[in-house]
Scaffold this active site. Structure first.
Site, PDB file in Angstrom:
ATOM      1  N   GLN A 114       0.996  -1.216  -0.359  1.00  0.00           N
ATOM      2  CA  GLN A 114      -0.323   0.029   0.384  1.00  0.00           C
ATOM      3  C   GLN A 114       0.978   1.266  -0.138  1.00  0.00           C
ATOM      4  O   GLN A 114       0.455   2.347  -0.263  1.00  0.00           O
ATOM      5  CB  GLN A 114      -0.649   0.101   0.899  1.00  0.00           C
ATOM      6  CG  GLN A 114      -1.748  -0.985   1.367  1.00  0.00           C
ATOM      7  CD  GLN A 114      -2.253  -0.889   2.662  1.00  0.00           C
ATOM      8  OE1 GLN A 114      -3.587  -0.642   2.543  1.00  0.00           O
ATOM      9  NE2 GLN A 114      -1.576  -2.333   3.210  1.00  0.00           N
ATOM     10  N   GLY A 174       2.936  -4.823   9.121  1.00  0.00           N
ATOM     11  CA  GLY A 174       2.603  -2.932   9.231  1.00  0.00           C
ATOM     12  C   GLY A 174       1.410  -2.313   8.438  1.00  0.00           C
ATOM     13  O   GLY A 174       1.804  -1.331   7.528  1.00  0.00           O
ATOM     14  N   THR A 175      -0.124  -3.022   9.042  1.00  0.00           N
ATOM     15  CA  THR A 175      -0.791  -2.388   8.227  1.00  0.00           C
ATOM     16  C   THR A 175      -2.126  -2.091   9.101  1.00  0.00           C
ATOM     17  O   THR A 175      -2.381  -3.452  10.053  1.00  0.00           O
ATOM     18  CB  THR A 175      -1.506  -3.080   6.473  1.00  0.00           C
ATOM     19  OG1 THR A 175      -2.045  -2.240   6.834  1.00  0.00           O
ATOM     20  CG2 THR A 175      -1.300  -4.187   6.947  1.00  0.00           C
ATOM     21  N   ASP A 180       6.304   4.407  -1.493  1.00  0.00           N
ATOM     22  CA  ASP A 180       7.481   4.948  -0.763  1.00  0.00           C
ATOM     23  C   ASP A 180       8.534   4.525  -2.249  1.00  0.00           C
ATOM     24  O   ASP A 180       9.804   4.546  -1.957  1.00  0.00           O
ATOM     25  CB  ASP A 180       7.822   5.259   0.049  1.00  0.00           C
ATOM     26  CG  ASP A 180       7.645   4.093   0.541  1.00  0.00           C
ATOM     27  OD1 ASP A 180       7.559   3.342   2.118  1.00  0.00           O
ATOM     28  OD2 ASP A 180       8.210   2.591   0.172  1.00  0.00           O
ATOM     29  N   HIS A 202      -1.045   1.119  -4.273  1.00  0.00           N
ATOM     30  CA  HIS A 202      -2.395   2.476  -4.207  1.00  0.00           C
ATOM     31  C   HIS A 202      -0.770   3.626  -4.843  1.00  0.00           C
ATOM     32  O   HIS A 202      -0.587   4.966  -4.790  1.00  0.00           O
ATOM     33  CB  HIS A 202      -1.640   3.552  -2.936  1.00  0.00           C
ATOM     34  CG  HIS A 202      -2.638   2.536  -1.925  1.00  0.00           C
ATOM     35  ND1 HIS A 202      -2.988   2.376  -0.539  1.00  0.00           N
ATOM     36  CD2 HIS A 202      -3.770   2.169  -2.585  1.00  0.00           C
ATOM     37  CE1 HIS A 202      -4.468   1.779   0.004  1.00  0.00           C
ATOM     38  NE2 HIS A 202      -5.194   1.680  -1.145  1.00  0.00           N
ATOM     39  N   ALA A 218       8.343  -4.426  12.804  1.00  0.00           N
ATOM     40  CA  ALA A 218       8.803  -5.179  11.884  1.00  0.00           C
ATOM     41  C   ALA A 218      10.661  -5.462  11.663  1.00  0.00           C
ATOM     42  O   ALA A 218      10.327  -6.560  10.873  1.00  0.00           O
ATOM     43  CB  ALA A 218       8.514  -4.243  10.840  1.00  0.00           C
TER      44      ALA A 218
END
Ligand code: APR
Length: 254
Positions: free
Chosen positions: A106, A192-193, A109, A124, A237
């Site tokens: 998502q 990490g979501t 970066d 995204h 993470a």
């Protein structure tokens, strides 16, 4: 390492090593250790700015300069400085070991690709590219002339980032490929979501419904934890994926 964490890391290594087809779903949490703040929770970007006022396509179309000023200040500078962390590198190692087949992210970066991941679905979009809203000319964000806001194409059109704003559709090819990967995999690693934004948050549900094991790595519980995930390994993470990869390597060298 706490006994329970140790057991969960060993469990995850065994599950991954025994898997036929692993897919990862990642969110902002995987890039926090690269210096990019998350969107939600403590220190989250949406605590500072209203996403409907600065990250919705209607807001951008209404006042692109306003959105550009915030986008640059809050995203470009941070993303430009960011480098992959051990969590990104650990997923690359799982790919090299032939376990991880693809990563649905998502994040905009580009850090998975910078780390060396070969199959990344940018659900995204990506902040590294801009598109002119008039002539569709594409240009790299880093080559943009930002002395003028909003930045303009030589045709006079306004550039917009190739990220998906709220209110916009996920590119159909990304959605369909992610759905088939989620249905095909036998282990989904969710890293990490907050699992609060659809349709990305549905991928672990689809995986579970099609018989996969769902392993969650997150600094906190999410809506998935007690309903979809087989287990949550709670923590950073970078640390956890590093430990899991070391454990997989140990199993393989035994
Ligand atoms: N390690 C693991 N997990 C972490 C870490 C870390 N170091 N730091 C934060 N987290 C977790 C948080 O507990 C939270 O569950 O990462 C999650 C980040 O959640 P969000 O900020 O909501 O990010 P994400 O889930 O990617 O957001 C989805 O929403 O705003 C939109 O388009 C944007 O892609 C984004 C989407």
């Amino acid at each position: 390492m706490k006994p329970n964490m140790k057991n969960l890391v060993k469990q995850a290594a065994a599950d991954l090593n025994g898997a036929r087809h692993v897919v990862a779903l990642t969110g902002a949490g995987i890039s926090v250790e690269s210096g990019i703040p998350p969107f939600r929770g403590k220190g989250g970007l949406w605590e500072k700015i209203d996403p409907m006022e600065f990250a919705h396509i209607d807001a951008f179309l209404q006042d692109p300069a306003k959105v550009w000023r915030v986008l640059i200040k809050e995203m470009k500078d941070v993303v430009d400085r960011a480098r992959p962390n051990p969590a990104h590198l650990g997923l690359v190692r799982l790919e090299e070991l032939g376990l991880l087949k693809a990563t649905i992210t998502q994040n905009v970066d580009g850090l998975h690709q910078m780390a060396g991941s070969s199959d990344v679905i940018e659900f995204h979009g990506n902040f590294a590219w801009q598109r002119c809203m008039d002539c569709q000319n594409r240009t790299e964000t880093r080559s943009l002339d930002l002395t003028r806001i909003p930045p303009r194409c030589r045709c006079g059109g306004i550039y917009r980032p190739e990220c998906i704003f709220f209110g916009e559709m996920i590119p159909p090819q990304h959605l369909s490929r992610s759905q088939s990967l989620a249905a095909q995999c036998d282990v989904m690693l969710v890293v990490g979501t907050s699992a609060t934004v659809e349709p990305a948050a549905y991928m672990p549900v689809l995986s579970k419904q099609t018989g996969s094991k769902v392993i969650e790595i997150n600094a906190a519980k999410t809506p998935l934890t007690d309903s979809v995930s087989d287990y949550l390994i709670k923590g950073q993470a970078g640390d956890i994926i590093g430990m899991i990869v070391a454990e997989v390597e140990k199993i393989r060298s035994a």
